[in-house]
Each structure stands twice: as C-alpha cells, then as structure tokens.
Design a protein around this motif. Sequence first.
Motif, PDB file in Angstrom:
ATOM      1  N   PHE A  76       9.170   4.583   2.983  1.00 16.04           N
ATOM      2  CA  PHE A  76       9.724   3.255   3.310  1.00 16.04           C
ATOM      3  C   PHE A  76       9.337   2.192   2.296  1.00 16.04           C
ATOM      4  CE2 PHE A  76       8.657   5.321   7.513  1.00 16.04           C
ATOM      5  CZ  PHE A  76       9.918   5.887   7.646  1.00 16.04           C
ATOM      6  N   ARG A  77       8.524   2.543   1.290  1.00 15.96           N
ATOM      7  CA  ARG A  77       8.160   1.564   0.250  1.00 15.96           C
ATOM      8  C   ARG A  77       8.750   2.013  -1.093  1.00 15.96           C
ATOM      9  NH1 ARG A  77       5.735   0.913  -4.552  1.00 15.96           N
ATOM     10  NH2 ARG A  77       4.035   2.304  -4.006  1.00 15.96           N
ATOM     11  N   ASP A  78       8.078   2.892  -1.815  1.00 18.88           N
ATOM     12  CA  ASP A  78       8.640   3.325  -3.095  1.00 18.88           C
ATOM     13  C   ASP A  78      10.001   3.989  -2.866  1.00 18.88           C
ATOM     14  OD1 ASP A  78       8.928   3.960  -5.786  1.00 18.88           O
ATOM     15  OD2 ASP A  78       6.828   4.488  -6.026  1.00 18.88           O
ATOM     16  N   GLY A  79      10.072   4.768  -1.761  1.00 16.15           N
ATOM     17  CA  GLY A  79      11.323   5.445  -1.443  1.00 16.15           C
ATOM     18  C   GLY A  79      12.463   4.450  -1.268  1.00 16.15           C
ATOM     19  N   SER A 126       0.624  -1.570   5.232  1.00 17.86           N
ATOM     20  CA  SER A 126       1.638  -2.458   4.656  1.00 17.86           C
ATOM     21  C   SER A 126       1.565  -2.508   3.146  1.00 17.86           C
ATOM     22  CB  SER A 126       1.460  -3.867   5.216  1.00 17.86           C
ATOM     23  OG  SER A 126       0.266  -4.423   4.723  1.00 17.86           O
ATOM     24  N   TRP A 127       2.562  -3.163   2.600  1.00 18.26           N
ATOM     25  CA  TRP A 127       2.668  -3.426   1.164  1.00 18.26           C
ATOM     26  C   TRP A 127       3.124  -4.874   1.058  1.00 18.26           C
ATOM     27  CZ3 TRP A 127       1.719  -1.824  -3.612  1.00 18.26           C
ATOM     28  CH2 TRP A 127       2.457  -2.378  -4.659  1.00 18.26           C
ATOM     29  N   ILE A 128       2.303  -5.698   0.436  1.00 20.44           N
ATOM     30  CA  ILE A 128       2.591  -7.140   0.486  1.00 20.44           C
ATOM     31  C   ILE A 128       2.407  -7.793  -0.879  1.00 20.44           C
ATOM     32  CG2 ILE A 128       1.923  -7.557   2.879  1.00 20.44           C
ATOM     33  CD1 ILE A 128      -0.860  -8.329   1.676  1.00 20.44           C
ATOM     34  N   ILE A 144      -2.134  -3.373  -2.420  1.00 19.00           N
ATOM     35  CA  ILE A 144      -2.083  -4.536  -3.314  1.00 19.00           C
ATOM     36  C   ILE A 144      -1.865  -4.010  -4.724  1.00 19.00           C
ATOM     37  CG2 ILE A 144      -3.393  -6.461  -4.290  1.00 19.00           C
ATOM     38  CD1 ILE A 144      -5.055  -6.525  -1.780  1.00 19.00           C
ATOM     39  N   LEU A 145      -0.958  -4.645  -5.456  1.00 15.81           N
ATOM     40  CA  LEU A 145      -0.665  -4.180  -6.818  1.00 15.81           C
ATOM     41  C   LEU A 145      -1.731  -4.684  -7.795  1.00 15.81           C
ATOM     42  CD1 LEU A 145       1.433  -2.708  -8.565  1.00 15.81           C
ATOM     43  CD2 LEU A 145       2.561  -4.893  -8.896  1.00 15.81           C
ATOM     44  N   VAL A 146      -2.400  -3.752  -8.472  1.00 13.99           N
ATOM     45  CA  VAL A 146      -3.357  -4.135  -9.517  1.00 13.99           C
ATOM     46  C   VAL A 146      -3.036  -3.288 -10.761  1.00 13.99           C
ATOM     47  CG1 VAL A 146      -5.247  -5.045  -8.095  1.00 13.99           C
ATOM     48  CG2 VAL A 146      -5.094  -2.607  -8.437  1.00 13.99           C
ATOM     49  N   CYS A 206      -5.938  -0.459  -3.425  1.00 12.68           N
ATOM     50  CA  CYS A 206      -5.613  -1.014  -4.737  1.00 12.68           C
ATOM     51  C   CYS A 206      -4.721  -0.052  -5.509  1.00 12.68           C
ATOM     52  CB  CYS A 206      -6.903  -1.273  -5.516  1.00 12.68           C
ATOM     53  SG  CYS A 206      -8.006  -2.360  -4.603  1.00 12.68           S
ATOM     54  N   HIS A 207      -3.489  -0.470  -5.783  1.00  9.16           N
ATOM     55  CA  HIS A 207      -2.542   0.401  -6.476  1.00  9.16           C
ATOM     56  C   HIS A 207      -2.709   0.187  -7.979  1.00  9.16           C
ATOM     57  CE1 HIS A 207       0.398   1.200  -2.963  1.00  9.16           C
ATOM     58  NE2 HIS A 207      -0.732   0.716  -2.471  1.00  9.16           N
ATOM     59  N   LEU A 208      -3.415   1.079  -8.613  1.00 10.29           N
ATOM     60  CA  LEU A 208      -3.653   0.938 -10.053  1.00 10.29           C
ATOM     61  C   LEU A 208      -2.427   1.423 -10.822  1.00 10.29           C
ATOM     62  CD1 LEU A 208      -6.676   0.937  -8.817  1.00 10.29           C
ATOM     63  CD2 LEU A 208      -7.313   1.373 -11.170  1.00 10.29           C
ATOM     64  N   GLU A 209      -1.486   0.510 -10.938  1.00 13.43           N
ATOM     65  CA  GLU A 209      -0.210   0.868 -11.557  1.00 13.43           C
ATOM     66  C   GLU A 209      -0.399   1.271 -13.022  1.00 13.43           C
ATOM     67  OE1 GLU A 209       2.543  -2.409 -11.864  1.00 13.43           O
ATOM     68  OE2 GLU A 209       4.289  -1.078 -11.802  1.00 13.43           O
ATOM     69  N   ASP A 210       0.303   2.314 -13.430  1.00  9.10           N
ATOM     70  CA  ASP A 210       0.344   2.767 -14.829  1.00  9.10           C
ATOM     71  C   ASP A 210      -1.009   3.277 -15.328  1.00  9.10           C
ATOM     72  OD1 ASP A 210       1.969   3.338 -16.984  1.00  9.10           O
ATOM     73  OD2 ASP A 210       1.691   1.405 -17.958  1.00  9.10           O
ATOM     74  N   ILE A 211      -1.720   3.958 -14.467  1.00  2.00           N
ATOM     75  CA  ILE A 211      -3.069   4.418 -14.833  1.00  2.00           C
ATOM     76  C   ILE A 211      -3.029   5.437 -15.974  1.00  2.00           C
ATOM     77  CG2 ILE A 211      -3.316   6.366 -13.187  1.00  2.00           C
ATOM     78  CD1 ILE A 211      -6.157   5.230 -12.578  1.00  2.00           C
ATOM     79  N   ALA A 241      -4.344   5.901  -7.541  1.00  3.98           N
ATOM     80  CA  ALA A 241      -4.085   6.119  -8.964  1.00  3.98           C
ATOM     81  C   ALA A 241      -2.588   6.374  -9.136  1.00  3.98           C
ATOM     82  CB  ALA A 241      -4.890   7.307  -9.455  1.00  3.98           C
ATOM     83  N   CYS A 242      -1.895   5.380  -9.711  1.00  8.95           N
ATOM     84  CA  CYS A 242      -0.429   5.476  -9.793  1.00  8.95           C
ATOM     85  C   CYS A 242       0.021   5.943 -11.170  1.00  8.95           C
ATOM     86  CB  CYS A 242       0.209   4.114  -9.519  1.00  8.95           C
ATOM     87  SG  CYS A 242      -0.156   3.458  -7.895  1.00  8.95           S
ATOM     88  N   ASP A 243       0.603   7.124 -11.192  1.00 14.60           N
ATOM     89  CA  ASP A 243       1.185   7.643 -12.439  1.00 14.60           C
ATOM     90  C   ASP A 243       2.621   7.114 -12.507  1.00 14.60           C
ATOM     91  OD1 ASP A 243       1.845   9.051 -14.679  1.00 14.60           O
ATOM     92  OD2 ASP A 243       1.964  11.001 -13.685  1.00 14.60           O
ATOM     93  N   THR A 244       2.711   5.839 -12.775  1.00  9.53           N
ATOM     94  CA  THR A 244       3.968   5.109 -12.624  1.00  9.53           C
ATOM     95  C   THR A 244       5.121   5.714 -13.429  1.00  9.53           C
ATOM     96  OG1 THR A 244       2.634   3.168 -12.291  1.00  9.53           O
ATOM     97  CG2 THR A 244       4.948   2.776 -12.808  1.00  9.53           C
ATOM     98  N   MET A 245       4.832   6.182 -14.644  1.00 11.40           N
ATOM     99  CA  MET A 245       5.895   6.691 -15.498  1.00 11.40           C
ATOM    100  C   MET A 245       5.906   8.230 -15.591  1.00 11.40           C
ATOM    101  SD  MET A 245       7.129   3.814 -16.178  1.00 11.40           S
ATOM    102  CE  MET A 245       8.442   4.295 -17.281  1.00 11.40           C
ATOM    103  N   TRP A 287      -3.606   9.957  -5.095  1.00 12.39           N
ATOM    104  CA  TRP A 287      -2.762  10.074  -6.285  1.00 12.39           C
ATOM    105  C   TRP A 287      -1.329   9.728  -5.902  1.00 12.39           C
ATOM    106  CZ3 TRP A 287      -3.511  10.512 -11.340  1.00 12.39           C
ATOM    107  CH2 TRP A 287      -2.412  10.849 -12.142  1.00 12.39           C
ATOM    108  N   HIS A 288      -0.675   8.957  -6.772  1.00 13.70           N
ATOM    109  CA  HIS A 288       0.729   8.599  -6.522  1.00 13.70           C
ATOM    110  C   HIS A 288       1.504   9.017  -7.768  1.00 13.70           C
ATOM    111  CE1 HIS A 288       4.065   5.743  -5.355  1.00 13.70           C
ATOM    112  NE2 HIS A 288       4.167   5.607  -6.665  1.00 13.70           N
ATOM    113  N   GLY A 289       2.331  10.032  -7.624  1.00 11.89           N
ATOM    114  CA  GLY A 289       2.992  10.591  -8.803  1.00 11.89           C
ATOM    115  C   GLY A 289       4.462  10.230  -8.905  1.00 11.89           C
ATOM    116  N   HIS A 290       4.957  10.309 -10.133  1.00 10.66           N
ATOM    117  CA  HIS A 290       6.409  10.208 -10.369  1.00 10.66           C
ATOM    118  C   HIS A 290       6.856  11.424 -11.162  1.00 10.66           C
ATOM    119  CE1 HIS A 290       7.814   6.285  -8.823  1.00 10.66           C
ATOM    120  NE2 HIS A 290       6.516   5.982  -8.871  1.00 10.66           N
ATOM    121  N   ASN A 291       8.145  11.705 -11.094  1.00  7.73           N
ATOM    122  CA  ASN A 291       8.619  13.011 -11.556  1.00  7.73           C
ATOM    123  C   ASN A 291       9.350  12.986 -12.894  1.00  7.73           C
ATOM    124  OD1 ASN A 291       8.621  15.742 -10.993  1.00  7.73           O
ATOM    125  ND2 ASN A 291      10.725  15.681 -10.218  1.00  7.73           N
TER     126      ASN A 291
END
Length: 497
Positions: free
Chosen positions: A102-105, A165-167, A187-189, A227-232, A263-267, A302-306
């Motif tokens: 319901f968030r990234d999706g 939540s995501w705010i 929280i986006l960091v 803490c969402h460590l974007e682009d780790i 740990a967000c593997d954003t790309m 871990w938050h992965g992208h494909n």
Amino acid sequence: MYTIMQAVIYAMIKKDYTTERSREGTAALDDGKRSAAMREVVMNKKTNLLQLEEHFYQLVDVEEPNVFHNLFPYSEIPKIAFNDRIVPHNMPENIWITDTTFRDGQQSRAPYTTEQIVTIYDYLHKLGGPKGLVRQSEFFLYSKKDRDAVYKCLERGYKFPEVTSWIRASKQDFQLVKDIGLRETGILVSCSDYHIFYKMKMTRREVMNLYLSVIRECLETGISPRCHLEDITRSDIYGFVIPFCVELMKLMDEYKIPIKIRACDTMGYGVNFPGAVIPRSVPGIIYGLTTHAGVPSELIEWHGHNDFYKAVNNSTTAWLYGASGVNCSLFGIGERTGNTPLEAMVFEYAQLKGTLDGMDTTVITELAEYFEKELGYVQPSRTPFVGSNFNVTRAGIHADGLLKNEEIYNIFDTGKFLNRPPLVSVSNTSGLAGIAHWINSYYHLPKEKWVDKNSDLVKKIKVWVDAQYEDGRVTVLTDSELVEEIGKCCKELNITI
Ligand SMILES: CC(C)C(=O)C(=O)O
C-alpha cells in the motif's frame, strides 16, 4: 569508559581498517583475528562497543559528493567490483516479512479503493499465519481516503500485519500517527551523496543534523521511527551510514524506543556475490550495520528493487547475513521494475527454515485471482508461483515425464501448496504424452481411469492436433477447442471418460 584491552583491540582494528580502506577504497569486513576480537568485545560489553564505535566511525563530511563513479559511471553499465572480503553468515533465529503493497506498491499504480485495501489486508493476515510472518504493512496517511483505509484495517483487530504509517517528517504528522493510534512510522532519510548533494542540496553534516532532529521529534511524540535509508547501495557506508546509525542507536538508548533501520536498495544495485565491495554488497552492508553500528538484527529490514533482477536473492541474502526483516510488495508491484515480490519470500522462508511455520500459501493463488478479477492485473504468464504458465509444460518429452511421475517436472506439490496442479498445454510439440496428461488433469481423472498415451482416443486427438498446425496455426489450443474435439472423438469411439 572502555578498558585498556578494548582500546588496544580497537587500535588494532582501526589500523587494519584504515590501511584496507586506503588500499581498496572500500570498507573493512571480516578476517579471522579481527572479527574474533570484535565478537569478544560485542559479546562482553555491548555498551562499551557503542562508545567505541562512536569514536571510531566519525562522519566524513566531504566537500564534494562521492557518487562512486568508479562503480556507477553513468554512461556505462554499472560495475561490480570485488575485494574478496568474506562476511560470515549470521541469520537471525527469527526472520519475517513486512509489506509495502500500500506504500511503494501503490506509488507505482492507480490508487486502491478503501475496500480493496481492506480485502488485500485480510488476505495478508491469512497468508502470514498464526505466527504473523507477514508482520507489518505500511500505509499512507496523506488523504482522508488513506486514513479511512487505516481505520478500517485497524477495526479488523488483527495483531498481524501491524498497521504502520509512512508520513512527511513533520511534528503535525507525528501527532497524526499518534492520534490514529499507530506505534511506528516510516521516515525518509536518504543517505547517498546523490540525494544529499544533488536532491537536498546539503552537506552530509547538515543532513545528518536535520535527520537526527526530526527523529528526535518523532521520539518525543512517543512514536517509534523506522528510518528508510534511501539509496544505501550508492552511499558511503563507513563515511555516512554507520556514523549516522551509531547516532540513531544512541537516541534509541536515550529514549528507550526502538528505532528501525530500513536499508533501501532504491535502484536495485545491491549484489549478493561473496567478496563484492560495498556499497553494492548486501552482506557487507548488513554486516556493517550489525557489527559496526551495533544495530540489532530485529531492527534491520532490507527493502529491495528489481532493476537488475536481483530483488529476491538480495532479500534472502539480507536474511542470511543478519537482517530479520525483508520488506516486500505483493507480486513485486512497485516503482519501475518493482520491489521484492512478497510471495517469493514466503517460499524463500520455507526453503531456509525448512517449514512454512503456519503461512497459508494457497492465499497466494486467491490473491492472484483477486488482482485479476477485481483490479484487472494479469500476471505475466511466466511469473513464478502465480503466472498462468508457471507450472504448465508444453514439450511432449516433459509431458511424458509428468505423466510417469509428477515430481519429475514440477517444482513441488503445487496442487497442495497453491491449488494449482501441474498442467500441460497442447500444441504441436505436446506429443501423445502431452495430450494424455491434458485429458487426465483437465477431467481430474482418478489414477485408475487415466488415459494412456497409446490409447485410441489420444492417438485420434493427436491426428487432429497435427492437422491444426499443418494448416499454419501458431497458438496453443484452447481448453474449449480440446473439449469439443474430445467429445467428438469419444462419440466416434463409443467411449466415455
Ligand atoms: C522512498 C524510499 C524509502 C524507498 O522506497 C526506496 O528507497 O526504495
């Protein structure tokens, strides 16, 4: 204060680390003597270790961004470099899945209605089983519609998935989270210099101070920050991520409220190959977080992208090296190429742990049907576990194997776990065995009534099938075409099936 012995060990570690870093431009990971010393310190004096880390991992406040152009030269394909540092396996006893459908999706498609969200949430609850292995799900709180969905899901009263939540990171939003009755918020960091310098136009020091003050505000409200460590996977792990996480662990100690690190593997740049260098190395990142920043496994996700087809393997790797949580979305629906598919991690869990621990995998098929009927989302046919062809075989030689013993060409008992017994589809390559298997499975014939590949019926159908393709047909035969032809042939042969 730490003891003289610990100080000596640290001096030793630091010397080693610094040499390595300058030699290889990357992080120190594990080697025998040092890791044994580290472990001893960790096990004996956790608090002291944190104090030591604080001295050891200072923020490196660079003037120019370090965007790792050696690994990510934009006009070339990214590189995977190796320093052959091997990190030890460290799978936590308890591992679990969290959900971002319901968030990234939702970020990557038309919004779901409140009713759809509640239905999917019900399915996630059932899928996760009594142990709540789908542990949490995160929701936007921006609009009234978002909040209505949260209220409706909370009304269900389920313990799992916990609604989080995501705010936007602001005081009012923290209060909103609290008023709604949630315990945790994302929280986006963003942590790479791509984001810090190019998007936020700040220095590392400024950004770290900003993040820490926002997180402090969140803690003041009594809400647990995630803490969402974007682009780790493009960040300076030792120059920014670890010093930042050390500060977060200090805040956690001060407020006695859990702080999660996602740990967000954003790309999708993460890799799981042994000996690959950070920031691309998933084992290296997780090792750094647990061992050098002192973050407990149960607070790491871990938050992965494909983007490079690696979302599933990287998530499994994160589990194996010390993250308790993997964050996923149903069917991998998420930004660009998507996130780690949640259903895939259910089967990864079962394979690693040797048990489903009560997860109900048949819900995956129900969910796929729901997405198709209610949302018009048709899975690409070859998608593992849910695509229309995932366990359908076409080649006659495979069908022959299936007919002799289902185990030969089916990954597991897909009938039992997904309500999807293996099938063959009939085309010019199916052969007699393929046609026989199709008839047996389509009509659910008990074993004693199975038609044999050498039966008159199968031979007759085969003549008809061959004729179709001699006329230039290129598509597989549909169920209804086959049913009609089988009916005709049965009549001619005066048999019933
Ligand atoms: C926006 C962030 C948190 C994210 O989802 C990602 O980095 O993939």
